[in-house]
Design a protein around this motif. Structure first.
Motif, mmCIF file in Angstrom:
data_model
loop_
_atom_site.group_PDB
_atom_site.id
_atom_site.type_symbol
_atom_site.label_atom_id
_atom_site.label_comp_id
_atom_site.label_asym_id
_atom_site.label_seq_id
_atom_site.Cartn_x
_atom_site.Cartn_y
_atom_site.Cartn_z
ATOM 1 N N ASP A 193 -5.129 -1.960 1.300
ATOM 2 C CA ASP A 193 -5.320 -1.291 2.795
ATOM 3 C C ASP A 193 -6.664 -2.114 3.474
ATOM 4 N N PRO A 235 -9.065 7.156 3.208
ATOM 5 C CA PRO A 235 -8.944 6.551 1.793
ATOM 6 C C PRO A 235 -10.026 7.250 0.977
ATOM 7 N N THR A 274 -0.325 7.200 1.397
ATOM 8 C CA THR A 274 -1.227 6.986 0.026
ATOM 9 C C THR A 274 -2.608 7.942 0.286
ATOM 10 N N SER A 275 -3.081 8.127 1.281
ATOM 11 C CA SER A 275 -4.469 8.737 1.797
ATOM 12 C C SER A 275 -4.275 9.909 2.380
ATOM 13 N N ILE A 321 -5.329 1.642 -1.637
ATOM 14 C CA ILE A 321 -6.636 1.413 -0.639
ATOM 15 C C ILE A 321 -7.064 0.104 -0.749
ATOM 16 N N ASP A 361 -1.003 4.698 5.123
ATOM 17 C CA ASP A 361 -1.968 5.498 4.861
ATOM 18 C C ASP A 361 -1.723 6.951 4.842
ATOM 19 N N ASN A 401 0.914 -1.131 -0.147
ATOM 20 C CA ASN A 401 0.095 0.026 -0.042
ATOM 21 C C ASN A 401 0.737 1.200 0.028
#
Length: 237
Positions: free
Chosen positions: A45, A131, A73-74, A42, A70, A15
């Motif tokens: 995840d 996300p 990525t988010s 995601i 996270d 991820n």
């Protein structure tokens, strides 16, 4: 030594890897591939926790790894995407305005840290999950590229609207609003009816509205959660 106990953490690191790749594509303004890798991150995840429960190998390390992955990525990717969008329009606004896009990253960081210590969020969420917010922000440049709705395109090229959206998304991630979890813990319709209905409606919205459908799905998510909270069961505080 059992290899299966490492599988959830490997998925979590993948991820993170997807988030790193997405950052590169945002710098190149290749928003479609950036969206793809964020979506893949995601997806991973979602399944790291699933496999941790399946193999009964949940650990504090996995929880921390999940939040750190996270965060990229988010958290970082959507903040950087908003920075690029704000910097893309040549208008007479202060030069520091594009950097305000990273307020999304700060809000995601705070939410992720708070999520780790908030015992109320085991079966549902308090505030918009990072996300979901990331997908919303990453869909904006793709809605612009499609240019199917002139009014919406005009909004998304307005610095003031983008700043308002930045503030709103940051607020929603940390707001005291209960939202249902998308994780399926029991394989039956009764316990997952809301999630299944949401999934089917999401597919329809994405089919008919494409990337605009992503924003509509997030809006529907908030609305369905509000209906559940107010009509089905009271919000526990």
């Amino acid at each position: 030594m059992q290899f299966k106990k490492y599988i959830p953490n490997i998925i979590t690191l993948l991820n993170l890897f997807c988030g790193c790749i997405a950052i590169i594509f945002v710098t190149q303004k290749n928003f479609q591939l950036a969206f793809f890798f964020v979506s893949l991150g995601i997806f991973l995840d979602f399944f790291d926790g699933f496999f941790a429960r399946l193999f009964q190998v949940s650990s504090p390390l996995g929880l921390q790894l999940d939040s750190l992955a996270d965060m990229v990525t988010s958290g970082l990717v959507p903040g950087f995407t908003m920075f690029v969008l704000l910097a893309n329009f040549d208008i007479e606004t202060p030069e520091f305005f594009p950097y305000l896009g990273f307020v999304i990253t700060l809000g995601a960081c705070y939410r992720l840290a708070n999520f780790n210590i908030d015992v109320r969020q085991s079966d549902s969420f308090i505030g918009l999950p990072t996300p979901a917010n990331a997908l919303l922000i990453l869909s904006l440049p793709l809605i612009l590229e499609e240019d199917n709705y002139h009014f919406i395109s005009e909004l998304l090229t307005s610095t003031w609207f983008l700043l308002l959206l930045t503030a709103l998304s940051t607020f929603m991630m940390n707001a005291e609003i209960a939202l249902f979890s998308l994780k399926i813990k029991k394989l039956n319709f009764k316990d997952n009816s809301l999630q299944i209905v949401f999934l089917l409606l999401s597919i329809l919205l994405l089919f008919f509205f494409h990337f605009l459908g992503v924003a509509l799905v997030i809006l529907m998510y908030v609305l369905l959660s509000s209906i559940q909270n107010n009509l089905i069961r009271p919000v526990k505080k």
